[in-house]
Design a protein around this motif. Structure first.
Motif, PDB file in Angstrom:
ATOM      1  N   GLN A  25     -40.893  44.679  -2.072  1.00 15.63           N
ATOM      2  CA  GLN A  25     -40.702  43.237  -1.912  1.00 15.63           C
ATOM      3  C   GLN A  25     -41.327  42.761  -0.611  1.00 15.63           C
ATOM      4  OE1 GLN A  25     -36.878  41.718  -3.075  1.00 15.63           O
ATOM      5  NE2 GLN A  25     -37.036  39.916  -1.777  1.00 15.63           N
TER       6      GLN A  25
ATOM      7  N   ASP B 212     -42.562  38.758   1.203  1.00 16.61           N
ATOM      8  CA  ASP B 212     -42.818  37.315   1.140  1.00 16.61           C
ATOM      9  C   ASP B 212     -42.277  36.674  -0.132  1.00 16.61           C
ATOM     10  OD1 ASP B 212     -44.120  37.410   3.610  1.00 16.61           O
ATOM     11  OD2 ASP B 212     -46.070  37.812   2.681  1.00 16.61           O
ATOM     12  N   GLY B 213     -41.079  37.072  -0.520  1.00 18.92           N
ATOM     13  CA  GLY B 213     -40.414  36.448  -1.663  1.00 18.92           C
ATOM     14  C   GLY B 213     -40.765  37.042  -3.007  1.00 18.92           C
TER      15      GLY B 213
ATOM     16  N   SER C  11     -30.320  36.447  -3.307  1.00 21.72           N
ATOM     17  CA  SER C  11     -30.853  36.190  -1.963  1.00 21.72           C
ATOM     18  C   SER C  11     -31.907  35.094  -2.002  1.00 21.72           C
ATOM     19  CB  SER C  11     -31.453  37.473  -1.390  1.00 21.72           C
ATOM     20  OG  SER C  11     -32.183  37.203  -0.214  1.00 21.72           O
ATOM     21  N   ASP C  12     -31.872  34.210  -0.999  1.00 20.63           N
ATOM     22  CA  ASP C  12     -32.903  33.170  -0.895  1.00 20.63           C
ATOM     23  C   ASP C  12     -34.289  33.770  -0.685  1.00 20.63           C
ATOM     24  OD1 ASP C  12     -30.885  31.348  -1.128  1.00 20.63           O
ATOM     25  OD2 ASP C  12     -30.811  30.828   1.001  1.00 20.63           O
ATOM     26  N   ASP C  13     -34.332  35.031  -0.225  1.00 22.66           N
ATOM     27  CA  ASP C  13     -35.617  35.686   0.039  1.00 22.66           C
ATOM     28  C   ASP C  13     -36.333  36.113  -1.238  1.00 22.66           C
ATOM     29  OD1 ASP C  13     -35.267  35.441   2.787  1.00 22.66           O
ATOM     30  OD2 ASP C  13     -34.234  37.367   2.934  1.00 22.66           O
TER      31      ASP C  13
ATOM     32  N   ARG D 266     -37.882  35.202  -4.708  1.00 22.73           N
ATOM     33  CA  ARG D 266     -38.379  33.996  -5.354  1.00 22.73           C
ATOM     34  C   ARG D 266     -38.995  34.251  -6.722  1.00 22.73           C
ATOM     35  NH1 ARG D 266     -39.469  30.492  -1.499  1.00 22.73           N
ATOM     36  NH2 ARG D 266     -39.338  28.979  -3.184  1.00 22.73           N
TER      37      ARG D 266
ATOM     38  N   CYS E 253     -43.622  30.705  -5.273  1.00 19.35           N
ATOM     39  CA  CYS E 253     -42.961  30.774  -3.962  1.00 19.35           C
ATOM     40  C   CYS E 253     -43.111  29.482  -3.164  1.00 19.35           C
ATOM     41  CB  CYS E 253     -43.509  31.947  -3.153  1.00 19.35           C
ATOM     42  SG  CYS E 253     -43.014  33.565  -3.774  1.00 19.35           S
TER      43      CYS E 253
END
Length: 295
Positions: free
Chosen positions: A40, A42-43, A76-78, A80, A229
Motif C-alpha cells: 500500500q 499513497d492510498g 482507514s482514511d488512508d 482509497r 484518489c
C-alpha cells in the motif's frame, strides 16, 4: 446520512471481520510464501495472488488470505482504492478441484463456497473501489473474481472462461457475478460450452473495462486508481453503495433512491466543499470524513 444504504455493506464487512477472528490459516502447508501479498502506498492498496505454481487457484486458504488483505484497515482514511493482480501467466484458475472431492466432504465444500461468496460480496460492498488488473487467464471462480470487481483493466493476451461444465461442475456461483456483468445469452454460452472469450470480446460484452498492451497494464491501472484518489472518500463510498443498490431496483425505485442520496451527498461537508471549490475556481480540499455541512 443515508444510513440504510451502508447497512448491507456494514453487515458484509462485519461478517468478514468475524471470520478473521476465528484464526484462519493463511499459508498452505507446502508453500512457504504467503498466498497473497499486500502492498500500500499513497492510498492505493495492491493485493497480489501469489501462488503461480498452482495457477493462483482460489483454495480455501487463498480465499481466507484474500479476505484478510481486503479487510485489514479497510475503514482507514488512508485507503482509497484496491487493485487485485496476480503473479504468473494465470490470474486465477478458479477453485482448487482437489478440495472438491468426496474425500473432503460436504461440510468442507460448503465452507469453500461460503467463503468464496463472502469474498465476492465483500468486494462489492467495500467503501472503496476495487480494480482487477489482469494479465492472463481467468477461469471459473477466477472469472467470477474479475466480474465482481468494480473496474477491470486487462491485457490483450487475457482470456476468460467458465469451463466447469466440462469437468462435471457447472459454474453456478461464477454465473451470479458474470450474469450481472454480461448479457444473458453471452453468459449462457460461456456457461454451457466453457469456451474462452478473448479480452476484446470481454470488453465488447462488458465483462472488463479496458484492454491495453501488456507493457501498459500497470501504468493504465494505476492511472485509474490515482484518479480515484483525487476524489473524496465518503463521496465515492456513498456513490458506490448507491450504484449497487439502485442497479437491483426497478426504474422508479432507482430514481427515488438516487434522488434521496443526491440530497444526502449535498449535506456532506465534502459535498459542499466541492461545490464551493468549483464556484471559487480552485481545487477542493477534501476532509475525507463523513461529517455533515448541514442537516
Amino acid at each position: 446520512m443515508a444510513g440504510g444504504l451502508f447497512g448491507r455493506a456494514a453487515a458484509s464487512l462485519q461478517l468478514g471481520r468475524t471470520a478473521l477472528r476465528t484464526g484462519s490459516r493463511f499459508y498452505s502447508q507446502t508453500q512457504p510464501e504467503p498466498l497473497t501479498v499486500r502492498e500500500q502506498n499513497d492510498g492505493i492498496r495492491r493485493i497480489i495472488l501469489n501462488n503461480p505454481k498452482k495457477r493462483n487457484a482460489l483454495s480455501l486458504s487463498m480465499l481466507e488470505s484474500l479476505r484478510e488483505n481486503i479487510l485489514t484497515d479497510v475503514d482507514s482514511d488512508d485507503l482509497r482504492v484496491i487493485i487485485l493482480s496476480a503473479r504468473g501467466p494465470v490470474f486465477s484458475s478458479g477453485h482448487d478441484l482437489k478440495e472438491l472431492t468426496s474425500t473432503e466432504g460436504r461440510e468442507y465444500h460448503t465452507k469453500v463456497f461460503h467463503t468464496c461468496t463472502e469474498v465476492m460480496t465483500l468486494i462489492q460492498d467495500l467503501p472503496v473501489p476495487v480494480i482487477a488488473m489482469v494479465n492472463g487467464v481467468a477461469t471459473a471462480a477466477g472469472c467470477q473474481l474479475v466480474a465482481s470487481c468494480d473496474v477491470a483493466v486487462v491485457t490483450e493476451k487475457s482470456t476468460f472462461a467458465t469451463p466447469g461444465v466440462n469437468v462435471g461442475l457447472f459454474c453456478s456461483t461464477p454465473a451470479v457475478a458474470i450474469g450481472r456483468a454480461v448479457p444473458r445469452k453471452v453468459a449462457m454460452e460461456m456457461l454451457f460450452t466453457g469456451t474462452p472469450i478473448s479480452a476484446h470480446d470481454a470488453l465488447l460484452h462488458g465483462l472488463v473495462s479496458k484492454v491495453v498492451p501488456e507493457e501498459r497494464l500497470e501504468a493504465e491501472t494505476f492511472a485509474i486508481a490515482q484518479r480515484v484518489c483525487q476524489a473524496s472518500r465518503p463521496v465515492v463510498a456513498l456513490g458506490k453503495a448507491t450504484f449497487q443498490r439502485q442497479m437491483a431496483q426497478g426504474r422508479d425505485a432507482a430514481y427515488a433512491t438516487a434522488s434521496k442520496v443526491m440530497v444526502d451527498n449535498l449535506a456532506l461537508r465534502d459535498g459542499q466543499e466541492g461545490i464551493r471549490a468549483f464556484i471559487e475556481k480552485r481545487k477542493p480540499v477534501w476532509s475525507h470524513k463523513t461529517e455533515k455541512a448541514h442537516d
